[in-house]
Design an enzyme around this catalytic site. Structure first.
Site, short mmCIF file in Angstrom:
data_model
loop_
_atom_site.label_atom_id
_atom_site.label_comp_id
_atom_site.label_asym_id
_atom_site.label_seq_id
_atom_site.Cartn_x
_atom_site.Cartn_y
_atom_site.Cartn_z
N LYS A 1 0.86 -1.18 0.00
CA LYS A 1 0.00 0.00 0.00
C LYS A 1 0.90 1.23 0.00
CE LYS A 1 -3.98 1.84 2.61
NZ LYS A 1 -4.87 1.58 3.76
N SER B 1 -9.63 1.60 2.76
CA SER B 1 -8.76 2.36 1.90
C SER B 1 -7.68 1.49 1.26
CB SER B 1 -8.08 3.46 2.72
OG SER B 1 -7.25 2.91 3.71
N SER C 1 -9.82 -0.72 7.09
CA SER C 1 -9.26 -0.52 5.75
C SER C 1 -8.55 -1.73 5.16
CB SER C 1 -8.30 0.67 5.75
OG SER C 1 -9.02 1.85 5.89
#
Lengths: 486, 493
Positions: free
Chosen positions: B79, B154, B178
């Site tokens: 990420k 996210s 997330s």
């Protein structure tokens, strides 16, 4: 300037920031050394780069605890760090890690002497925080103004010491600061160099009519870089506030800057722009749980503090309390005294020299004890030269000044400059005869009973010998000569 | 079977037996990213050269006869809020669009030490704020199961990359769900470990007291494998716990007999998609069939978790994001003529942050401001302790708690963009876990209208082993391991 002190009193509180002299920063391993090339003592953590986390330097707690114990504070068993949020280009994270509602220490005091009487000034709290960087303003090659940021100081550990509003006069404020500085020096937790910014001070001050209970509106004074400036700024500000009140005005709560050159305070920012720091617990650090064992071990490491040392000098050496107070007002001075007395065991003579010549020269040159070139060995040797009659007291002072500026040994100075005292009675007698012959009127005065005339004649002899004549011998020979000429 | 279809554990075996080389595996993934990612949008940065170099190194080391860690030579994607030395780390924000960290996050260091091959950096909601991955400054991610739908957020890029087989596994971060929410929406396994289990050093902070790094994987075995590699105490993170890391794969045998399973009634609410509910209920039936005892549990303060979260998280975020001011690094707004430093700050932040980030900064600044602190932030902290206590007492009776991961399957792109409050409800079931700091894992438990649905297993702090054991039992019982979206046809058409 009218004296309002009969009708008004000032309420003064001090906030002192001292940089701790740990080797590494508060939350990373970077060096805290002063004076390095800009931005060389930095790492991602003290630069606050994205993703980094602070790790507390244990020494920071220890040093702060040590100072707090020396200030008679209680050490909290549970403490934590908070974030103080504000924007400034020298603050890389735009928040400062500080302590808000649970400081490491509180409820302390220190004692100052006011008119020879001890007076206790409360310490509200002592807490830890990190320092910010430094802005350097320059004009670029294109003629525009630029601000450069040096982050070397970012994250250097600071200790903030907040006094109670117990201080009433600018003189007390100065005495408080001097005592506080002495205590920090004794505990060796800070360099206390105001010129390098390792000791900084903000002042809160308000005035109220005598007899009035509630406090007046206060202002905060910043930007003072010496204890003298603090005292002067307070004198000015108190007078200003009283005049505003006398004219029926109101004090505005604000931050004011001290302008050293003009000798005035000026408004910096008003209350309407007052900062909201949005404090909240620092989530990247775990709370501090301090066990009593740790506190006691730090307490055991405390050195002899100024008050104790003062008592010891009075008791051990029979020094007058005033002398002992002056000598112990700085650790370096007290150590200088001790070292000199060890070599020249006449404490009162040593104390006279330290309080007189040494402090006079330090003040005149604006130097700290550690910056002076004179050594305890040098002073002891000088005092022995004087005792042996090699030099006179007057010459000794001149030699000391030379030692102070050059660091040379007194014997060497005396030798180089030919300052050895004239103690040969025949030489002195010759000069005395000459002086007596050249001043018949003065001699007449003396013989008719005017003792003062003798001093003039002694002065003439000293003048002729450039001060090198042994004053005792001059006196003796002069009296004998005059007696014979009756 | 193509190489990219294998799980990390399966690849590990093949690599160990030298049936394939790390270079071959890496090339397979790089080709797949090239063929597919235009449609998915999972990657922000692909580090093809670095990946090939790392793979080559691993192959050489293996050729020399070195004993290598299980993850050696297996491609991972990160990420884009995990700092990578020399590689852009943007947080999907314009304000960090040009930021190249001079250091690796501890997790990245650990992966490198384990011989991982880094494929690149994954798309996300800007600064990890969002539930749909539509808040990225660099465009949304598409759900591999239906390209018109969101992957969740996210860690949407992470979940989509793993589901679309554009990476063997991925590392994400979970502040309010997330990792788990996009894992559920994309049909992969996602775990939020206990707060303090994995070092946060180098994770660009959103809300420090809630953030936690965790794995997104094809199956539970991989999840256990990756967790063991990234967990552990880190002296650079004061909040990381010094508690030993286990070999989490050891107990994955499907045996959950006698396990006490709690079913918190507060999670089965009105407004939940009926299909989601029935799939979770089916899981509970299966767990009983496998010998666990399932009983109703209660977490009475659950309804306050979401509002409290939206005070605590933005408050911390407002402070954490204050450093993006254009002074030291990152984006700085340019303007002509003299300007004040405050103008520069404001213009930089106005241009640099997207609307959701600004919304949360405003919320947080308000919640912390003097006069409101007690009413909002402090109250939220008190609610947070009540939520913790709820879990503490539940775990006196139960080994794990089973709840849905999300109230609905993946929604359509754009569907909730203009309705932040309804968007916030997507994380309703995941947020309490972050507030309590406990671990939870989401595993696929079926499909609703062709879209994957996840079930969430919550456990005691630092007891990741138990939730993985239950997750594995569910995965094996339902036969839902290594799910593959019907993307092939669309992608290569």
């Amino acid at each position: 300037m009218p004296d309002w002190s009969e009708r008004y009193e000032a309420i003064i509180g001090l906030e002192v920031h001292a940089e701790l002299k740990t080797e590494s920063k508060a939350f990373c391993g970077c060096s805290t050394a002063f004076g390095a090339e800009p931005n060389t003592h930095v790492c991602p953590v003290c630069l606050g780069l994205p993703g980094v986390l602070p790790v507390l330097n244990r020494k920071v707690i220890e040093y702060t605890m040590k100072a707090a114990l020396a200030l008679n504070c209680e050490i909290a068993s549970f403490s934590k760090f908070d974030r103080k949020n504000y924007y400034y280009p020298d603050l890389p994270k735009n928040y400062q890690i500080s302590q808000y509602d649970l400081p490491l220490a509180s409820h302390g005091y220190l004692t100052i002497q006011v008119d020879g009487q001890p007076r206790r000034i409360g310490i509200r709290r002592v807490h830890m925080e990190e320092d910010a960087g430094k802005l350097v303003h320059v004009t670029g090659p294109d003629g525009r103004e630029y601000s450069l940021v040096d982050y070397n100081r970012t994250g250097v550990p600071l200790m903030e010491i907040v006094s109670e509003s117990d201080i009433r006069t600018p003189e007390e404020a100065r005495a408080y600061l001097e005592k506080l500085k002495a205590i920090l020096e004794y505990t060796e937790v800070s360099d206390c160099k105001m010129e390098e910014g390792s000791l900084r001070c903000d002042v809160n001050v308000s005035v109220r009519r005598r007899g009035q209970k509630e406090f007046g509106t206060k202002t905060e004074l910043k930007n003072m870089n010496s204890f003298r400036a603090v005292q002067r700024a307070l004198q000015y500000e108190i007078q200003r506030q009283i005049e505003v009140l006398e004219e029926g005005g109101e004090i505005v709560q604000e931050t004011r800057m001290w302008d050293e050159a003009k000798g005035v305070t000026a408004s910096m920012r008003g209350k309407e722009e007052a900062q909201d720091y949005r404090y909240f617990p620092e989530p990247d650090l775990v709370p501090l749980v301090i066990d009593r064992e740790w506190v006691e071990s730090v307490r055991r490491e405390l050195p002899e503090l100024p008050d104790a040392r003062r008592e010891r000098l009075i008791k051990e050496y029979g020094l007058p309390p005033y002398d002992a107070g002056v000598i112990t007002s700085s650790k370096a001075l007290a150590e200088f005294f001790d070292a000199t007395v060890a070599l020249y065991p006449n404490p009162k003579v040593v104390s006279n020299w330290i309080m007189g010549e040494f402090l006079r020269l330090l003040n005149a040159h604006g130097l700290e004890v550690r910056q002076a070139q004179v050594t305890p060995q040098g002073l002891a040797e000088l005092l022995r030269l004087q005792d042996q009659g090699t030099i006179s007291g007057k010459i000794a002072k001149a030699v000391f000044e030379e030692m102070f500026t050059t660091g040379k040994a007194p014997g060497q100075i005396v030798k180089e400059k030919g300052l050895v005292q004239i103690s040969d009675p025949q030489v002195i007698e010759g000069i005395v005869k000459e002086v007596v012959a050249n001043n018949p009127a003065v001699v007449e005065d003396y013989l008719s009973g005017k003792e003062k005339a003798l001093a003039f004649l002694v002065g003439q002899v000293m003048k002729q010998t450039k001060g090198k004549a042994n004053p005792g011998l001059v006196n003796q020979i002069l009296r004998e000569t005059l007696a014979r000429s009756k | 079977m193509e190489l990219h279809e294998l799980t990390a554990s399966q690849l590990s075996q093949l690599l160990k037996q030298r049936e394939v080389s790390a270079r071959e595996v890496t090339d397979a993934y790089l080709e797949r990213i090239e063929a597919l990612d235009q449609k998915i949008g999972a990657y922000l940065t692909v580090t093809a050269d670095l990946a090939r170099q790392q793979a080559k190194d691993i192959d050489q080391r293996r050729a020399r006869g070195e004993e290598l860690p299980a993850l050696a030579g297996i491609p991972v994607a990160l990420k884009d809020n995990l700092c990578t030395q020399g590689i852009k780390t943007t947080c999907a924000s314009k304000i960090l669009g040009n930021f190249i960290p001079p250091y690796d996050a501890t997790v990245v260091e650990k992966l490198k030490a384990n011989g991982a091959v880094i494929l690149g950096k994954l798309n996300m909601d800007e600064f990890a704020m969002g539930s749909s991955n539509e808040n990225s400054a660099f465009g949304p991610v598409h759900n591999p199961w239906d390209l018109d739908r969101v992957p969740g957020g996210s860690s949407g890029g992470a979940a989509a990359a793993v589901a679309a087989r554009e990476a063997a596994y991925a590392i994400g971060s979970d502040t309010g769900g997330s990792i788990r929410q996009p894992a559920a929406l994309c049909g992969v396994v996602g775990m939020k470990p206990t707060y303090g289990r994995v070092s946060r050093y180098g994770l660009v902070a959103f809300a420090s007291s809630l953030d936690q790094i965790g794995p997104l994987t094809r199956d539970v075995t991989d999840c256990a494998l990756v967790l063991a590699a990234i967990a552990g105490h880190d002296p650079k993170d004061s909040t990381s716990a010094d508690i030993s890391v286990l070999d989490y794969r050891k107990d994955l045998n499907g045996d959950i007999k006698g396990m006490r399973v709690g079913i918190p009634k507060e999670y089965f609410i009105e407004g939940m998609e009926p299909q989601n509910r029935s799939l979770v209920e089916k899981v509970i039936e299966r767990l009983e069939a496998l010998g666990a005892t399932c009983e109703e549990a209660s977490l009475p303060h659950t309804e306050y978790a979401l509002p409290a979260y939206y005070l605590v998280a933005p408050a911390e975020a407002s402070s954490n994001l204050a450093r993006y001011d254009g002074v030291g690094y990152g984006f700085r707004a340019q303007s002509e003529g003299p300007e004040s430093i405050v103008d520069m700050y404001m213009e930089t932040r106005r241009q640099g942050f997207g609307p959701e980030v600004k919304r949360r900064i405003m919320l947080g600044t308000y919640a912390l401001s003097s006069g409101y602190y007690d009413a909002y932030y402090l109250k939220a902290l008190k609610v947070r302790s009540l939520i913790r206590q709820d879990f503490d007492s539940a775990f006196e009776r139960f080994d794990v708690l089973i709840v849905p991961t999300t109230p609905t399957p993946a929604f359509r792109l754009g569907e909730k963009v203009d309705d932040p409050l309804s968007m916030y409800l997507s994380d309703l079931f995941t947020i309490p876990v972050n507030m309590a700091g406990i671990p939870a894992v989401s595993v696929p438990c079926g499909f609703a209208g062709g879209l994957p649905v996840g079930v969430q297993i919550m456990g005691k702090a630092f007891d990741e082993a138990t939730i993985l054991r239950v997750a594995y039992a569910i995965e094996q019982d339902l036969g839902l391991s290594n799910l593959c979206p019907p993307l092939e046809v669309k992608a290569y058409a």
